[in-house]
Scaffold this active site. Structure first.
Site, short mmCIF file in Angstrom:
data_model
loop_
_atom_site.label_atom_id
_atom_site.label_comp_id
_atom_site.label_asym_id
_atom_site.label_seq_id
_atom_site.Cartn_x
_atom_site.Cartn_y
_atom_site.Cartn_z
CG ASP A 99 -0.32 -0.40 2.51
OD1 ASP A 99 0.92 -0.45 2.58
OD2 ASP A 99 -1.06 -0.67 3.47
CG ASP A 102 6.97 6.27 6.34
OD1 ASP A 102 7.55 7.27 5.91
OD2 ASP A 102 6.50 6.22 7.50
P1 IMP Z 1 8.02 1.41 6.26
O1 IMP Z 1 8.71 0.15 6.72
O2 IMP Z 1 8.36 2.58 7.13
O3 IMP Z 1 8.25 1.72 4.79
O4 IMP Z 1 6.50 1.22 6.54
C1 IMP Z 1 5.63 0.57 5.74
C2 IMP Z 1 4.37 0.22 6.48
O5 IMP Z 1 4.05 1.19 7.49
C3 IMP Z 1 3.20 0.21 5.54
O6 IMP Z 1 2.96 -1.08 5.08
C4 IMP Z 1 2.06 0.70 6.39
O7 IMP Z 1 1.46 -0.38 7.03
C5 IMP Z 1 2.70 1.56 7.43
N1 IMP Z 1 2.62 3.01 7.09
C6 IMP Z 1 3.62 3.84 6.76
N2 IMP Z 1 3.17 5.08 6.53
C7 IMP Z 1 1.83 5.02 6.70
C8 IMP Z 1 0.77 5.99 6.55
O8 IMP Z 1 0.97 7.18 6.23
N3 IMP Z 1 -0.49 5.52 6.79
C9 IMP Z 1 -0.76 4.25 7.14
N4 IMP Z 1 0.19 3.32 7.28
C10 IMP Z 1 1.47 3.69 7.05
#
Ligand code: IMP
Length: 179
Positions: A99, A102
């Site tokens: 989805d 980040d």
């Molecule tokens: P990352 O490991 O920081 O890239 O995080 C990825 C995961 O964090 C995604 O699969 C989401 O579940 C969650 N996430 C990151 N940013 C958001 C946001 O703005 N809204 C909702 N979920 C988020």
């Protein structure tokens, strides 16, 4: 959620149009092949089904469940896999569908673990590429939208399991406390 309001960021029509374009791009790039699409649960559910329904080539599918977030809005950096891929991906073309990216920590861990299973290729497709807090170099092969910052909910994305059901995408805004 008390203390938060939400502002619309992407309407359902805009999302659907872009998802169709992505599905056609992937279908064109994988013409004559049958890639395995791996969705990262839970947030991907709407994006995953809409994407697959718009593809013009046959695909196989599976899911992984990974969690990097606790109950707040900041990444903990700790990733747990509570469901791994079950289909045999050795020698196959894999597309990981997520989805939102980040920090990039979740996707890079997932990619690393899939590559150990000997696939022919692994590409990444995300609906929202949020670059504000990127902590690791990761190539996003297909993305729907770039978002600079903020916490995004709706169309499968949650905040503490809320807002997933909304067909549009919103950015959460902290309400100003009365003085
Ligand atoms: P990352 O490991 O920081 O890239 O995080 C990825 C995961 O964090 C995604 O699969 C989401 O579940 C969650 N996430 C990151 N940013 C958001 C946001 O703005 N809204 C909702 N979920 C988020």
């Amino acid at each position: 959620m008390e203390g938060y309001g939400k502002e619309i960021l992407l309407s359902r029509d805009k999302i659907q149009k872009r998802v169709r374009e992505l599905a056609l791009d992937i279908s064109r790039d994988y013409q004559g092949k049958e890639p395995i699409l791996i969705g990262i649960l839970n947030g991907v559910i709407f994006f995953f089904t809409d994407l697959i329904r718009n593809m013009t080539i046959p695909v196989k599918l599976d899911f992984i469940r990974a969690a990097s977030y606790g109950s707040g809005t900041a990444s903990s950096g700790v990733i747990r896999f509570s469901k791994d891929v079950e289909i045999d991906i050795q020698g196959q073309d894999v597309i990981v569908v997520e989805d939102i990216v980040d920090t990039g920590l979740t996707l890079s861990k997932i990619k690393e673990s899939l590559e150990k299973k000997g696939p022919a290729s692994v590409k990444i497709c995300v609906l929202i590429d949020k670059r504000e807090r990127r902590e690791t170099e990761i190539t996003i092969d297909y993305y729907g939208f770039h978002v600079e910052e903020g916490f995004i909910v709706g169309y499968g994305l949650d905040f503490n399991e809320q807002y997933r059901h909304l067909p549009d995408i919103f950015v959460l805004k902290e309400k100003e406390s009365p003085t």
